[in-house]
Design an enzyme around this catalytic site. Structure first.
Site, PDB file in Angstrom:
ATOM      1  N   ASN A  67       0.832  -1.194   0.000  1.00 31.61           N
ATOM      2  CA  ASN A  67       0.000   0.000   0.000  1.00 31.61           C
ATOM      3  C   ASN A  67       0.873   1.251   0.000  1.00 31.61           C
ATOM      4  O   ASN A  67       2.076   1.199   0.240  1.00 31.61           O
ATOM      5  CB  ASN A  67      -0.913   0.009   1.229  1.00 31.61           C
ATOM      6  N   CYS A  76      -5.330  -7.028  -4.619  1.00 25.60           N
ATOM      7  CA  CYS A  76      -5.618  -5.790  -5.352  1.00 25.60           C
ATOM      8  C   CYS A  76      -6.007  -6.176  -6.768  1.00 25.60           C
ATOM      9  O   CYS A  76      -5.142  -6.415  -7.617  1.00 25.60           O
ATOM     10  CB  CYS A  76      -4.412  -4.857  -5.355  1.00 25.60           C
ATOM     11  N   GLY A  77      -7.294  -6.250  -7.023  1.00 27.80           N
ATOM     12  CA  GLY A  77      -7.778  -6.694  -8.327  1.00 27.80           C
ATOM     13  C   GLY A  77      -7.395  -5.762  -9.454  1.00 27.80           C
ATOM     14  O   GLY A  77      -7.001  -6.203 -10.546  1.00 27.80           O
ATOM     15  N   ASN A  78      -7.508  -4.452  -9.232  1.00 27.77           N
ATOM     16  CA  ASN A  78      -7.135  -3.499 -10.275  1.00 27.77           C
ATOM     17  C   ASN A  78      -5.643  -3.569 -10.563  1.00 27.77           C
ATOM     18  O   ASN A  78      -5.203  -3.452 -11.709  1.00 27.77           O
ATOM     19  CB  ASN A  78      -7.527  -2.082  -9.852  1.00 27.77           C
ATOM     20  N   ASN A 197     -11.090  -2.245   4.691  1.00 30.51           N
ATOM     21  CA  ASN A 197     -11.458  -1.380   3.578  1.00 30.51           C
ATOM     22  C   ASN A 197     -12.914  -0.972   3.770  1.00 30.51           C
ATOM     23  O   ASN A 197     -13.769  -1.824   4.045  1.00 30.51           O
ATOM     24  CB  ASN A 197     -11.296  -2.124   2.251  1.00 30.51           C
ATOM     25  N   GLU A 215      -9.555   2.870   1.094  1.00 30.21           N
ATOM     26  CA  GLU A 215      -8.756   1.650   1.128  1.00 30.21           C
ATOM     27  C   GLU A 215      -7.855   1.596   2.349  1.00 30.21           C
ATOM     28  O   GLU A 215      -7.198   2.583   2.686  1.00 30.21           O
ATOM     29  CB  GLU A 215      -7.892   1.536  -0.131  1.00 30.21           C
ATOM     30  N   CYS A 224     -11.280   0.470  -6.449  1.00 27.77           N
ATOM     31  CA  CYS A 224     -10.713  -0.616  -5.638  1.00 27.77           C
ATOM     32  C   CYS A 224     -11.363  -1.914  -6.094  1.00 27.77           C
ATOM     33  O   CYS A 224     -12.564  -2.117  -5.896  1.00 27.77           O
ATOM     34  CB  CYS A 224     -10.960  -0.385  -4.151  1.00 27.77           C
TER      35      CYS A 224
END
EC number: 5.1.1.7
Length: 294
Positions: A67, A76-78, A197, A215, A224
């Site tokens: 982070n 972290c999908g993105n 989150n 986040e 997110c």
């Protein structure tokens, strides 16, 4: 500059991402480097996705996630979509299997350039999320901000997508809530022993919603991916939506989330390259590549 590593500055629907190529190296991206990079306006980010050599048979790479405050993240999908785009451009490969702190993730780049990531299965048990006290039903937990008789936000759904999420359901515009004020308080609330989150979600139809997320470890972000997944799962569990939903994010982009019958959650969206450079993983000192200089 000491031994440097290549990186790409990217974004996933506005989620600011640094993809760091740490393959062939034994060192790690340090918290000090993350803080230094985030302190520079040009390299400010929400997450660093550090690609390392595979540690587990059957996987292509291990991806370590940091982070912007230097802490570790499980998912972290993105950011994973940015990793896939970078690797697909380099190798021509379209499908990948990664290992992360959250477990094994499969991802695919489609012909239209969008990327799908299998974010795994959600978890609902209070000890799995985790929560600091027992809740038999995490579709709604006791938590609120504001006066007892007139709370501003209350009764969120709680879910883990490999990281803890709380989703507050609202009827008004999500922008009318001071998430920059409430987010830090809720992220660090004692009910969340690993922090959480925090998402405000407004359902606009059975197939669509609008979300804003604070986040854990990054603050307000334009998107997110794991929060989008958690929001759709929580909405389906509480019968607010179906299991296939489009989400509008603060960055103006749209993510698609589908909660499959096998319990896996698929996140689909775009990724965008901004520029490339090299950096010192120990200090965060960096330089932009000449060919990508503005």
């Amino acid at each position: 500059m000491a031994s440097t590593a290549p990186f790409a500055k990217m974004n996933g629907i506005g989620n600011e991402i640094i993809v760091a190529d740490m393959r062939g190296r034994a060192d790690q991206v340090t918290a000090a480097a993350a803080l230094a990079l985030n302190g520079d306006a040009a390299t400010r980010f929400d997450q660093i996705m550090a690609i390392h050599d595979a540690r587990t048979p059957g996987t292509a790479y291990y991806v370590d996630i940091l982070n912007s405050d230097g802490t570790s993240a499980q998912a972290c999908g993105n950011g994973m979509r940015c990793v896939v785009q970078a690797l697909a451009a380099e190798t021509g490969q379209k499908t990948f299997t990664f290992e992360t702190r959250a477990g094994i993730l499969n991802a695919r780049e489609h012909a239209d350039g969008t990327i799908s990531v299998d974010m795994g299965m959600p978890h609902f048990g209070w000890q799995e999320i985790p929560l600091a006290e027992e809740f038999r039903d995490t579709r709604m937990i006791e938590l609120q901000i504001g006066p007892i008789d007139a709370p501003v936000l209350h009764s969120p759904s709680a879910v883990s997508m490999g990281n803890p999420h709380a989703i507050f359901w609202v009827d008004r515009d999500v922008w009318s809530y001071e998430l920059e004020r409430f987010g830090p308080l809720l992220e660090n609330h004692p009910i969340f022993p690993e922090r959480a989150n925090i998402t405000i979600a407004q359902v606009t139809s059975p197939e669509s919603m609008i979300i804003r997320t604070w986040e854990r470890g990054a603050g307000l972000t334009k998107a997110c991916g794991s929060a989008a997944c958690a929001s759709v799962v929580a909405a389906a569990r509480t019968r607010r939506t179906g299991r296939s939903v489009n989400l509008l994010t603060p960055g103006g982009g749209t993510l698609h989330v589908e909660w499959l019958d096998n319990d896996h959650v698929i996140l689909t969206g775009a990724a965008e390259w901004e520029f490339s450079g090299s950096f010192d993983p120990s200090t965060g000192t960096w330089a932009r590549d000449t060919e990508s200089a503005a």
